[in-house]
Design an enzyme around this catalytic site. Structure first.
Site, PDB file in Angstrom:
ATOM      1  N   ASP A  19      -5.762  -9.443  14.078  1.00  0.00           N
ATOM      2  CA  ASP A  19      -6.505  -8.549  14.013  1.00  0.00           C
ATOM      3  C   ASP A  19      -6.352  -7.679  12.434  1.00  0.00           C
ATOM      4  OD1 ASP A  19      -9.559  -6.856  14.168  1.00  0.00           O
ATOM      5  OD2 ASP A  19      -8.367  -5.344  14.664  1.00  0.00           O
ATOM      6  N   LEU A  20      -7.537  -7.196  11.812  1.00  0.00           N
ATOM      7  CA  LEU A  20      -7.259  -6.627  10.661  1.00  0.00           C
ATOM      8  C   LEU A  20      -7.092  -5.169  10.460  1.00  0.00           C
ATOM      9  CD1 LEU A  20      -6.524  -6.996   7.087  1.00  0.00           C
ATOM     10  CD2 LEU A  20      -9.181  -7.108   7.254  1.00  0.00           C
ATOM     11  N   ASP A  21      -7.882  -4.212  11.038  1.00  0.00           N
ATOM     12  CA  ASP A  21      -8.626  -2.910  11.111  1.00  0.00           C
ATOM     13  C   ASP A  21      -7.465  -2.527  12.293  1.00  0.00           C
ATOM     14  OD1 ASP A  21     -10.683  -2.065   8.366  1.00  0.00           O
ATOM     15  OD2 ASP A  21     -11.444  -3.877   9.323  1.00  0.00           O
ATOM     16  N   THR A 119     -11.041 -11.110  11.803  1.00  0.00           N
ATOM     17  CA  THR A 119     -11.697  -9.539  11.876  1.00  0.00           C
ATOM     18  C   THR A 119     -12.707  -9.740  12.258  1.00  0.00           C
ATOM     19  OG1 THR A 119     -11.982  -7.857  10.282  1.00  0.00           O
ATOM     20  CG2 THR A 119     -11.829 -10.054   8.954  1.00  0.00           C
ATOM     21  N   SER A 120     -12.992  -8.391  12.562  1.00  0.00           N
ATOM     22  CA  SER A 120     -14.512  -8.437  12.029  1.00  0.00           C
ATOM     23  C   SER A 120     -15.184  -8.354  11.357  1.00  0.00           C
ATOM     24  CB  SER A 120     -15.570  -7.251  13.407  1.00  0.00           C
ATOM     25  OG  SER A 120     -14.089  -7.465  14.851  1.00  0.00           O
ATOM     26  N   LYS A 152     -16.537 -10.015  18.829  1.00  0.00           N
ATOM     27  CA  LYS A 152     -15.231  -9.549  19.643  1.00  0.00           C
ATOM     28  C   LYS A 152     -15.781  -8.469  20.819  1.00  0.00           C
ATOM     29  CE  LYS A 152     -11.868  -9.815  16.522  1.00  0.00           C
ATOM     30  NZ  LYS A 152      -9.844  -8.809  15.567  1.00  0.00           N
ATOM     31  N   ASP A 177      -5.829  -3.627  18.378  1.00  0.00           N
ATOM     32  CA  ASP A 177      -5.745  -2.329  19.025  1.00  0.00           C
ATOM     33  C   ASP A 177      -6.945  -1.811  19.212  1.00  0.00           C
ATOM     34  OD1 ASP A 177      -7.080  -0.816  15.693  1.00  0.00           O
ATOM     35  OD2 ASP A 177      -6.999  -3.157  16.690  1.00  0.00           O
TER      36      ASP A 177
END
Length: 239
Positions: A19-21, A119-120, A152, A177
């Site tokens: 995931d990114l953020d 990522t979203s 997601k 996360d």
């Protein structure tokens, strides 16, 4: 793998999906400030519990879920454009690389593990932040909100990343996360590691196979690590 410990390891994997953020970049303070600013501009109350529910999800889906609160003439596209414009304001908290992320990515690359981001966020957002944080070159592929129909906690993004990397989901490990992200990884059939805030939240740790707050201490190993471990084990046995 243990959902709590750090002595055991998840075993050899062929791919690591991030995931990114909140996982690779510390963008949560900026994201929360942005959402607060958007809702406040329309006189809409936005508490911490509400913000918690946005984590790991596409902005499009969050906006559509709350669109009725923006007035009957508001459209999702208009609200998203407003959110994008607010993101350019200079007084928002900065985005930084999560401590330990660069060391983990370098270790995984040296170990022969293929890397992807799921990522979203949108394509421009992902490319911009990966480049700004100096880690864009680590990833074979980046799956964004624009590449999937369902965000997601649907597993579509993680399944797409596995297909692009040519690995089975069971050969991959997901770093996340948020509840939505961990659910997506599990539904895809990958092993999951809760990181950051998720690693400090018992309910989210229960969605993961392992939890680690510091990415530099993540237990993932790849083919090169396995060879080194075997050589060390052999040397130890001989001694």
């Amino acid at each position: 793998m243990s959902a709590h410990g750090d002595a055991d390891t998840p075993g050899m994997v062929r791919a690591a999906l991030f995931d990114l953020d909140g996982t690779l970049i510390d963008s949560e303070p900026r994201s929360r400030a942005l959402w607060r600013r958007l809702f406040a501009g329309h006189g809409i109350e936005c508490g911490e519990d509400m913000l918690d529910g946005f984590s790991g999800r596409r902005s499009r889906e969050v906006i559509e879920e709350h669109l009725v609160r923006f007035g009957r003439h508001a459209t999702a596209d208009q609200v998203r454009e407003e959110l994008t414009a607010l993101n350019g304001e200079p007084d928002l908290p900065p985005v930084r690389l999560v401590p330990g992320a660069d060391r983990l990515l370098e270790r995984l690359r040296r170990s022969g593990v293929a890397l992807a981001v799921v990522t979203s966020g949108g394509r421009d957002y992902a490319d911009d932040h990966l480049t700004r944080c100096g880690i864009a070159g680590h990833f074979t592929t980046v799956v964004t909100a624009e590449d999937v129909i369902h965000g997601k906690p649907d597993p579509e993004g993680y399944l797409l990343a596995c297909r692009r990397l040519g690995v089975a989901p069971g050969e991959a490990v997901v770093f996340e996360d948020s509840a939505a992200g961990l659910q997506a990884g599990r539904r895809a059939g990958a092993r999951c590691i809760a990181v950051g805030q998720a690693a400090r939240t018992p309910a989210l740790c229960r969605l993961a196979d392992h939890a680690v707050e510091d990415l530099a201490r993540a237990p993932v190993i790849g083919p090169a690590d396995t060879d080194v471990s075997r050589r060390r084990a052999g040397t130890g046995a001989a001694g």
